[in-house]
Each structure stands twice: as structure tokens, then as C-alpha cells.
Design a protein around this motif. Sequence first.
Motif, PDB file in Angstrom:
ATOM      1  N   SER A   1       0.798  -1.215  -0.077  1.00  0.00           N
ATOM      2  CA  SER A   1       0.106   0.038   0.063  1.00  0.00           C
ATOM      3  C   SER A   1       1.021   1.195  -0.109  1.00  0.00           C
ATOM      4  CB  SER A   1      -0.965  -0.096   1.176  1.00  0.00           C
ATOM      5  OG  SER A   1      -1.784  -0.977   1.253  1.00  0.00           O
ATOM      6  N   GLU A   2       1.716   1.341   0.748  1.00  0.00           N
ATOM      7  CA  GLU A   2       2.895   2.552   0.719  1.00  0.00           C
ATOM      8  C   GLU A   2       3.602   2.619  -0.494  1.00  0.00           C
ATOM      9  OE1 GLU A   2       5.747   2.506   3.902  1.00  0.00           O
ATOM     10  OE2 GLU A   2       4.593   1.462   5.452  1.00  0.00           O
ATOM     11  N   VAL A   3       3.776   1.404  -1.166  1.00  0.00           N
ATOM     12  CA  VAL A   3       4.615   1.697  -2.346  1.00  0.00           C
ATOM     13  C   VAL A   3       3.558   1.921  -3.554  1.00  0.00           C
ATOM     14  CG1 VAL A   3       5.761   0.652  -4.503  1.00  0.00           C
ATOM     15  CG2 VAL A   3       6.314  -0.049  -1.995  1.00  0.00           C
ATOM     16  N   TRP A   4       2.348   1.563  -3.515  1.00  0.00           N
ATOM     17  CA  TRP A   4       1.518   1.950  -4.522  1.00  0.00           C
ATOM     18  C   TRP A   4       0.938   3.551  -4.265  1.00  0.00           C
ATOM     19  CZ3 TRP A   4      -3.731   3.577  -4.271  1.00  0.00           C
ATOM     20  CH2 TRP A   4      -4.160   3.757  -5.548  1.00  0.00           C
ATOM     21  N   THR A   5       0.892   3.741  -3.008  1.00  0.00           N
ATOM     22  CA  THR A   5       0.265   5.283  -2.821  1.00  0.00           C
ATOM     23  C   THR A   5       1.599   6.190  -3.288  1.00  0.00           C
ATOM     24  OG1 THR A   5      -0.748   4.569  -0.859  1.00  0.00           O
ATOM     25  CG2 THR A   5      -0.102   6.997  -0.919  1.00  0.00           C
ATOM     26  N   GLU A   6       2.879   5.891  -2.968  1.00  0.00           N
ATOM     27  CA  GLU A   6       3.825   6.991  -3.362  1.00  0.00           C
ATOM     28  C   GLU A   6       4.176   6.985  -4.912  1.00  0.00           C
ATOM     29  OE1 GLU A   6       7.454   5.188  -1.484  1.00  0.00           O
ATOM     30  OE2 GLU A   6       6.748   5.902   0.624  1.00  0.00           O
ATOM     31  N   LYS A   7       3.841   5.626  -5.672  1.00  0.00           N
ATOM     32  CA  LYS A   7       3.904   5.588  -6.940  1.00  0.00           C
ATOM     33  C   LYS A   7       2.682   6.145  -7.802  1.00  0.00           C
ATOM     34  CE  LYS A   7       5.536   2.678 -10.628  1.00  0.00           C
ATOM     35  NZ  LYS A   7       5.963   1.093 -10.927  1.00  0.00           N
ATOM     36  N   GLN A   8       1.578   5.772  -7.385  1.00  0.00           N
ATOM     37  CA  GLN A   8       0.294   6.176  -8.259  1.00  0.00           C
ATOM     38  C   GLN A   8      -0.434   7.615  -7.514  1.00  0.00           C
ATOM     39  OE1 GLN A   8      -0.252   4.435 -10.791  1.00  0.00           O
ATOM     40  NE2 GLN A   8       1.286   3.040 -10.469  1.00  0.00           N
ATOM     41  N   VAL A   9      -0.109   7.577  -6.272  1.00  0.00           N
ATOM     42  CA  VAL A   9      -1.190   8.892  -5.760  1.00  0.00           C
ATOM     43  C   VAL A   9      -0.529  10.048  -5.328  1.00  0.00           C
ATOM     44  CG1 VAL A   9      -2.926   9.309  -3.851  1.00  0.00           C
ATOM     45  CG2 VAL A   9      -2.708   6.892  -4.919  1.00  0.00           C
TER      46      VAL A   9
END
Length: 344
Positions: A270-278
Motif C-alpha cells: 500500500s505504501e509503494v502504490w500510494t507513493e507511485k500512483q497517488v
Amino acid sequence: MQNSVKIDYFAVTVKETSPEKVLKDILLMPLENFALLPWGHNKYQFHYACSEIKVYFNQKLSNMGVYVELKGQGCRQYEEFLNGNENNWVTLVNRLYQYQVNFTRIDIANDIYDDSLSIPTIYDYCRRKLCVTRARHYDYYEKGELETGERVGETVVIGARGNQQWCVYNKLMEQIGKGKIITDKETWIRAELRCWQEKANIIATQIQSRKPLVAIYFEAINGHYRFVTPNAKDKNKRRRKNVKWWQEYVQTEKKTILSIKRDKPTLKQSEVWTEKQVSKTLAKLYIAKYEAYSQEKAETFIQNLLKIGMEKISELDEKEIEQYIREQHNSDNWGIKKDDLPEK
């Protein structure tokens, strides 16, 4: 960085007991750590979940029993509850053997940082029929970027799913492909011994006997797979000597250790996705609100998004948050003096 091994998949069916007893007496985890979810898989109707630690069951006691499944991340999360000699993989298997059990899958992962294995070389030897094994098939997968042509993944799998497989893939490429920044490793190959059913039960028995996990892995690899010299005078490849690179890899057992470092994986995706996508989108919206209206308007907008998100949090989300907090508060090592460590 030293080569290491660890359990990376652990699945077992426990008969004639309740899921609550499995949690309390076998996993040694309190029931309040789990969310009860009204669905399952493989004909199971319900399951308890503590992030990726899953316990599946039916409403009525049935011949299917209770199914415990710890995939890779689930294994890392369960290690947060391991505590040296008091509770480890050996003692867990011993507790399981007090019941009627069937181990359906156990994977042992060997993380390799010393370049002792090359995936293109393994593939080349398989293709040239220089791999001696009881397995009948191998697969090779390559993943690349269409725009740049860059290779971002490569995997060789020897053997059939459901029996035993040896899977070797470029873990460093995989992690970078997921957007992770790896600065402490120049090379990272992962070799996984994947065992199902009868093979998994053999591995479980060896774990119960306190045989070091390093020895279990390399004994199985050395006994089931060999790569032999090409252009040998003996046309019977089974009589040929091992090729040098394979012999050197097998000998890395002497310098391979049991991985005991906590990876703290909960919510990492979730952390990686948030940093990359959001993150970029949020920054754009914040700047737009700030420039068009005021700093107060921009911050109110972000706070409202958090409020909407908080209202959507489920019981399972709450359990994942609790697990994340436990992981951050635990030390990096979950027990140096362990029953399943080889003696020095």
C-alpha cells in the motif's frame, strides 16, 4: 550480504478441531488479532484473517478440516509472533503434529547475493538437455518493457506444480519493476524449492526433527537436480560429472544462513502504490487549491480525503493496521538462539 534461506509458503490442513483452537493452541495468536470474514476459497465458507495470515474453515466441522495458509508475506508476518526457542517453525510443526494434519505446501526460498546462480545459464543447460532430474518439463519466462525493450524479469521453473518445483528468478529485477528502490544489493537471485502434498509432508518431518533449514534445502536440491558437463565422451549424461558452476552453487550451503531478519511487510504494498500512483496527483491538487484559493482550502481538501478514507475502513483494515503497529515496535531479529539454527 550473506546468502540465506527461509520458509516462504506454509500451508497445512488440521482435522477434527475448531479454527479458534488452531489460532489459540497452534498458531499461539489471540483471536482478537483476526477479522472474521464470511467467505473463503476451495469450498471453504469462512476464514479468519490477520493481514496475510489466513485460517479457512466451514461453519460445521467437516472432513475438510481447518486450512492454515501463510503465503510469502504471511510467513514474514507470522515471524513477528516467533520468539527464539520458545516459538519458532520447529515448535509450530511440533504443535501441528499433535493433531491429524496434512501439509499441502511448503516452500523454502534461497536468497542468493553472490552471483553463484545465473538464470540464462540454467535456461541454456535445460535447453541443451544438460539437466539431470526426474522432472519432465521446464519453463522459461522473460518480461520486458515494450517501449524500451529492457528486460525487467526472468524466471526458470523445473518440475510440475502440485508435486515439486525448483523455481529460480531475478528478485532484484522483480522488486525494481514494482517501483522499489534497492540500494543495498547489486545482485539478488531467488531460488525456491516448492513442495506439495507428499513432498511437503517430508519437509515438515525434517523440520520437526530439528534439521537445519539450510541442510533441508540443499539436500533436496542436490538430490533432485544436477547440471552436467557438455561435450563429455560419455553419451549417458547421468554418468557425467557436475559442471563447475553447479558444484560451486551447491557448496554455497557452507556460507548460507537462516534468515532471521524481520521484513515488516504489512501495508508495504500500500505504501509503494500510494507513493507511485497517488502522491503526484495529491501534490497537483494541493498546489492547485493553494494557488487558486488559499493554503487553508488546500489543507481542508486533504483532510476531507482522509476523513472519507477513514469512514471506509473495515474490520480487516483495522487488523492490518494493528499488525503494522506490532511490526514497527518489534526488533529486527526474532531470536538469534533458535532451535532451527545450525550449531556453530
